[in-house]
Design an enzyme around this catalytic site. Structure first.
Site, PDB file in Angstrom:
ATOM      1  N   LYS A  39      25.203  44.802  36.705  1.00 13.28           N
ATOM      2  CA  LYS A  39      24.740  43.546  36.108  1.00 13.28           C
ATOM      3  C   LYS A  39      25.527  42.354  36.635  1.00 13.28           C
ATOM      4  CE  LYS A  39      23.132  41.727  31.733  1.00 13.28           C
ATOM      5  NZ  LYS A  39      22.003  41.117  32.379  1.00 13.28           N
ATOM      6  N   GLY A  44      33.443  43.606  36.371  1.00 19.54           N
ATOM      7  CA  GLY A  44      33.531  44.494  37.540  1.00 19.54           C
ATOM      8  C   GLY A  44      32.604  44.063  38.664  1.00 19.54           C
ATOM      9  N   CYS A  45      31.396  43.659  38.305  1.00 18.33           N
ATOM     10  CA  CYS A  45      30.412  43.254  39.311  1.00 18.33           C
ATOM     11  C   CYS A  45      30.835  41.957  39.990  1.00 18.33           C
ATOM     12  CB  CYS A  45      29.029  43.117  38.678  1.00 18.33           C
ATOM     13  SG  CYS A  45      28.440  44.700  38.025  1.00 18.33           S
ATOM     14  N   THR A  46      31.468  41.080  39.228  1.00 14.89           N
ATOM     15  CA  THR A  46      31.961  39.821  39.803  1.00 14.89           C
ATOM     16  C   THR A  46      33.088  40.116  40.794  1.00 14.89           C
ATOM     17  OG1 THR A  46      31.333  38.576  37.840  1.00 14.89           O
ATOM     18  CG2 THR A  46      33.031  37.604  39.253  1.00 14.89           C
ATOM     19  N   ALA A  49      31.521  41.637  43.967  1.00 17.47           N
ATOM     20  CA  ALA A  49      30.795  40.640  44.756  1.00 17.47           C
ATOM     21  C   ALA A  49      31.770  39.708  45.470  1.00 17.47           C
ATOM     22  CB  ALA A  49      29.846  39.849  43.861  1.00 17.47           C
TER      23      ALA A  49
END
Length: 155
Positions: A39, A44-46, A49
């Site tokens: 998401k 974590g995704c930030t 990325a």
């Protein structure tokens, strides 16, 4: 069927940030990194990325592009990309067909509850559309560096 190194990457075409469309056909003749994340704009995704964004100059120097894929809608992806100055395409797979084709839609468990979600996974795909390397259940710290090391070996 489990995708592994040596498997041919499933065909895909998805809308992506900045009005782009990403497809397996569009990458023909160029190696690239396709990574799946749960998401946009979550911790974590930030981190993941931003790590790939930091690696872009080195990856671009050897001709490797990066594409991030989630089931988020385009407005959420555009906002995420703008917030963190992410210049690589973030693709929207709302229907989940690409996520499923790559085996990244899996049963997960949190606090004893089972649910379906995206397995943080990365695929290094060579210029012929063949998967060169697969990372499943990715842990974010150090992952972009591991991918860069594998890319350097491929180049």
């Amino acid at each position: 069927m489990e995708l592994t190194a040596g498997s041919h990457a499933p065909a895909f075409s998805m809308p992506a940030t900045a009005g782009r469309t990403v497809s397996l056909e569009g990458f023909k003749g160029k190696p690239f990194v396709l990574y799946f994340y749960p998401k946009a704009d979550t911790p974590g995704c930030t981190k993941e990325a931003c790590a790939f964004q930091e690696a872009l100059p080195q990856l671009g120097h050897i001709g490797i592009e990066v594409v991030g894929v989630s089931k988020d809608k385009m407005p959420a992806l555009e906002k995420f990309a703008a917030k963190y100055n992410l210049t690589f395409p973030l693709a929207s797979d709302e229907a989940g067909t690409v996520v499923e084709a790559f085996g990244a839609w899996v049963e997960k468990s949190m606090y004893g509850k089972k649910y379906m979600g995206i397995d943080r996974s990365t695929f290094l795909i060579d210029k012929t559309g063949t998967i060169a390397q697969v990372w499943r259940n990715v842990k974010v710290p150090g992952h972009a560096k591991a991918v860069m090391d594998a890319v350097a070996a491929l180049a």
